[in-house]
Design an enzyme around this catalytic site. Structure first.
Site, PDB file in Angstrom:
ATOM      1  CG  PHE A  66     -48.017 -25.204 -10.544  1.00 44.04           C
ATOM      2  CD1 PHE A  66     -48.919 -24.633 -11.433  1.00 44.04           C
ATOM      3  CD2 PHE A  66     -47.930 -26.586 -10.477  1.00 44.04           C
ATOM      4  CE1 PHE A  66     -49.722 -25.430 -12.237  1.00 44.04           C
ATOM      5  CE2 PHE A  66     -48.732 -27.391 -11.281  1.00 44.04           C
ATOM      6  CZ  PHE A  66     -49.623 -26.812 -12.165  1.00 44.04           C
ATOM      7  CG  ASP A  67     -44.747 -18.024  -9.175  1.00 38.66           C
ATOM      8  OD1 ASP A  67     -44.040 -17.957  -8.157  1.00 38.66           O
ATOM      9  OD2 ASP A  67     -45.417 -17.078  -9.610  1.00 38.66           O
ATOM     10  CD1 TRP A  68     -48.747 -17.990  -3.432  1.00 34.95           C
ATOM     11  CD2 TRP A  68     -49.185 -20.183  -3.468  1.00 34.95           C
ATOM     12  NE1 TRP A  68     -49.891 -18.190  -2.697  1.00 34.95           N
ATOM     13  CE2 TRP A  68     -50.182 -19.526  -2.694  1.00 34.95           C
ATOM     14  CE3 TRP A  68     -49.252 -21.569  -3.645  1.00 34.95           C
ATOM     15  CZ2 TRP A  68     -51.232 -20.220  -2.086  1.00 34.95           C
ATOM     16  CZ3 TRP A  68     -50.297 -22.254  -3.045  1.00 34.95           C
ATOM     17  CH2 TRP A  68     -51.267 -21.588  -2.283  1.00 34.95           C
ATOM     18  CG  ASP A  69     -47.145 -14.546  -4.558  1.00 34.44           C
ATOM     19  OD1 ASP A  69     -48.132 -14.852  -3.857  1.00 34.44           O
ATOM     20  OD2 ASP A  69     -46.022 -14.299  -4.092  1.00 34.44           O
TER      21      ASP A  69
END
Length: 232
Positions: free
Chosen positions: A6-9
């Site tokens: 997963f990416d965060w932002d």
């Protein structure tokens, strides 16, 4: 077993407020006044140096000054000016406990920033690997092409997962979920599946252009997508 990165932002967290306010402050230190932070959301995801150059044609000296100002404000105030997307924690929990997936988070944030955020939201137990970038990765002298360092972060994430598992991570069973072209580009460079989420800060057309295999429009839809993967 599927591996999901997963990416965060814009994927796990709504983080626009802290980032755009910090960019607004950084710009003011080099004499640029932006009154509407909504005009600064394109700074979410790409390296700061790239966006400062592309948007304002800043000199290298001003870029360095602005990045330092951004970091000062972001570290003290902006980092925690964010919230998890509604339903994302339940999604992560079920992905691990019900769907039997191995999860990682890969972000262009610095390693220390990402660990602080994951700990702040009590998400540590869901991720096998938490991987950010080195602070130097955004320095102007190291960014020459306009590409982000996200591919390197994803590559590092997969390497750390292989070290943790003691075996190779299978590319055809690995999925990168993110909201920007840098996530899609990074996934492509690593030969893994690319899943673009349109509820974040990127644009659908850009995600498609940079090779998103699947587009997801809400957290609920992402939940259903992960559930479908668990039955493959």
């Amino acid at each position: 077993m599927a591996t999901v990165i997963f990416d965060w932002d814009g994927t796990i967290a709504e983080s626009a407020s802290g980032i755009t306010r910090s960019v607004q402050y950084a710009l003011s230190t080099v004499g640029i006044e932006e009154s509407d932070v909504n005009e600064l959301t394109h700074f979410i995801g790409p390296p700061l140096s790239v966006e400062f150059k592309k948007t304002y044609d800043m000199s290298d000296d001003d870029i360095r000054k602005a990045i330092l100002a951004f970091r000062t404000r972001y570290e003290t105030e902006g980092l925690l000016e964010c919230n998890l997307y509604e339903g994302i924690e339940d999604l992560l929990q079920d992905a691990v406990e019900r769907f039997g997936m191995s999860l990682a988070v890969a972000s262009s944030k610095t390693e220390s920033q990402l660990h602080r955020l994951v700990k702040h939201f009590n998400l540590e137990s869901y991720f096998d690997v938490i991987c950010g970038s080195a602070p130097e990765a955004e320095e102007p002298e190291r960014i020459k092409t306009g590409k982000s360092n996200k591919a390197q972060v994803i590559e590092k994430t997969m390497h750390l997962m292989e070290m943790k598992y003691g075996e190779l991570v299978k590319a055809d069973e690995t999925y990168m979920i993110g909201d920007t072209i840098y996530d899609m580009e990074g996934a492509s460079m690593q030969g893994i599946h690319s899943v673009g989420v349109t509820y974040g800060y990127g644009q659908r057309a850009d995600l498609e252009k940079y090779g998103a295999e699947t587009l997801i429009h809400s957290v609920d839809e992402l939940y259903d997508y992960l559930y479908s993967l668990s039955s493959l």
